[in-house]
Design a protein around this motif. Structure first.
Motif, mmCIF file in Angstrom:
data_model
loop_
_atom_site.group_PDB
_atom_site.id
_atom_site.type_symbol
_atom_site.label_atom_id
_atom_site.label_comp_id
_atom_site.label_asym_id
_atom_site.label_seq_id
_atom_site.Cartn_x
_atom_site.Cartn_y
_atom_site.Cartn_z
ATOM 1 N N MET A 135 24.787 10.446 14.633
ATOM 2 C CA MET A 135 24.352 9.074 14.580
ATOM 3 C C MET A 135 25.000 8.313 15.720
ATOM 4 S SD MET A 135 24.645 6.193 11.608
ATOM 5 C CE MET A 135 23.733 7.124 10.426
ATOM 6 N N SER A 136 24.279 7.382 16.281
ATOM 7 C CA SER A 136 24.797 6.564 17.369
ATOM 8 C C SER A 136 25.628 5.429 16.792
ATOM 9 C CB SER A 136 23.613 6.007 18.165
ATOM 10 O OG SER A 136 24.055 5.123 19.137
ATOM 11 N N THR A 137 26.666 5.077 17.497
ATOM 12 C CA THR A 137 27.469 3.941 17.087
ATOM 13 C C THR A 137 27.293 2.841 18.107
ATOM 14 O OG1 THR A 137 29.368 4.902 18.215
ATOM 15 C CG2 THR A 137 29.203 5.264 15.844
ATOM 16 N N PRO A 138 27.215 1.585 17.647
ATOM 17 C CA PRO A 138 27.048 0.483 18.583
ATOM 18 C C PRO A 138 28.248 0.378 19.513
ATOM 19 C CG PRO A 138 26.808 -0.248 16.305
ATOM 20 C CD PRO A 138 27.262 1.175 16.274
ATOM 21 N N PRO A 155 27.035 5.039 28.294
ATOM 22 C CA PRO A 155 26.708 5.248 29.699
ATOM 23 C C PRO A 155 25.222 5.061 29.989
ATOM 24 C CG PRO A 155 27.250 7.333 28.639
ATOM 25 C CD PRO A 155 27.529 6.238 27.651
ATOM 26 N N THR A 156 24.376 5.294 28.989
ATOM 27 C CA THR A 156 22.938 5.151 29.167
ATOM 28 C C THR A 156 22.485 3.838 28.538
ATOM 29 O OG1 THR A 156 22.703 7.531 28.962
ATOM 30 C CG2 THR A 156 20.704 6.235 28.750
ATOM 31 N N PRO A 157 21.911 2.928 29.326
ATOM 32 C CA PRO A 157 21.412 1.685 28.734
ATOM 33 C C PRO A 157 20.336 1.997 27.694
ATOM 34 C CG PRO A 157 21.350 1.567 31.132
ATOM 35 C CD PRO A 157 21.686 2.980 30.761
ATOM 36 N N ARG A 186 21.320 11.147 24.767
ATOM 37 C CA ARG A 186 21.616 10.656 23.422
ATOM 38 C C ARG A 186 20.366 10.111 22.750
ATOM 39 N NH1 ARG A 186 23.120 4.946 22.560
ATOM 40 N NH2 ARG A 186 22.631 3.767 24.427
ATOM 41 N N ARG A 187 20.500 9.838 21.481
ATOM 42 C CA ARG A 187 19.409 9.235 20.707
ATOM 43 C C ARG A 187 19.981 8.165 19.791
ATOM 44 N NH1 ARG A 187 16.147 13.197 18.140
ATOM 45 N NH2 ARG A 187 15.777 11.922 16.349
ATOM 46 N N VAL A 188 19.164 7.203 19.452
ATOM 47 C CA VAL A 188 19.551 6.162 18.507
ATOM 48 C C VAL A 188 18.664 6.355 17.280
ATOM 49 C CG1 VAL A 188 19.773 3.679 18.099
ATOM 50 C CG2 VAL A 188 20.165 4.599 20.398
#
Length: 106
Positions: A1-4, A8-10, A49-51
């Motif tokens: 899971m992505s964390t806010p 590095p990637t907008p 990455r993924r959100v």
């Protein structure tokens, strides 16, 4: 899971900051977390990455709606979860409809 936070990637898709949208959803009291949906279909794919739980649906380069999948807190009224999430993302995606799916309960 992505964390806010800084990455590095907008995470800007169709002019919308997906990380900010994800953070706003996760801050909702009735939301336990974001959910990737069935087979991980509700996600924003970025280089490296993924959100999960947030997808910007576009027509060409123009966003037409948000798809958001969440895990709701146990005991939450599901209609209120949707209302809360839509209210949280409205300032970040003005005029854009948000389709909210409660994919799990925690």
């Amino acid at each position: 899971m992505s964390t806010p936070g800084p990455h590095p990637t907008p995470a800007v898709v169709g002019g919308l900051d997906v990380d900010r949208i994800a953070a706003a959803v996760q801050a909702c009291p009735l939301v336990a977390g974001l959910h990737p949906g069935l087979h991980g279909a509700v996600a924003t794919l970025l280089p490296g990455r993924r959100v999960p739980g947030v997808r910007v649906v576009e027509d060409g380069d123009r966003p037409v709606r948000l798809e958001i999948a969440v895990t709701a807190r146990y005991g939450a009224v599901l209609a209120q979860v949707g209302e809360q999430v839509r209210a949280a993302v409205a300032p970040l995606a003005p005029g854009l409809p948000a389709e909210v799916t409660v994919a799990d309960i925690a």
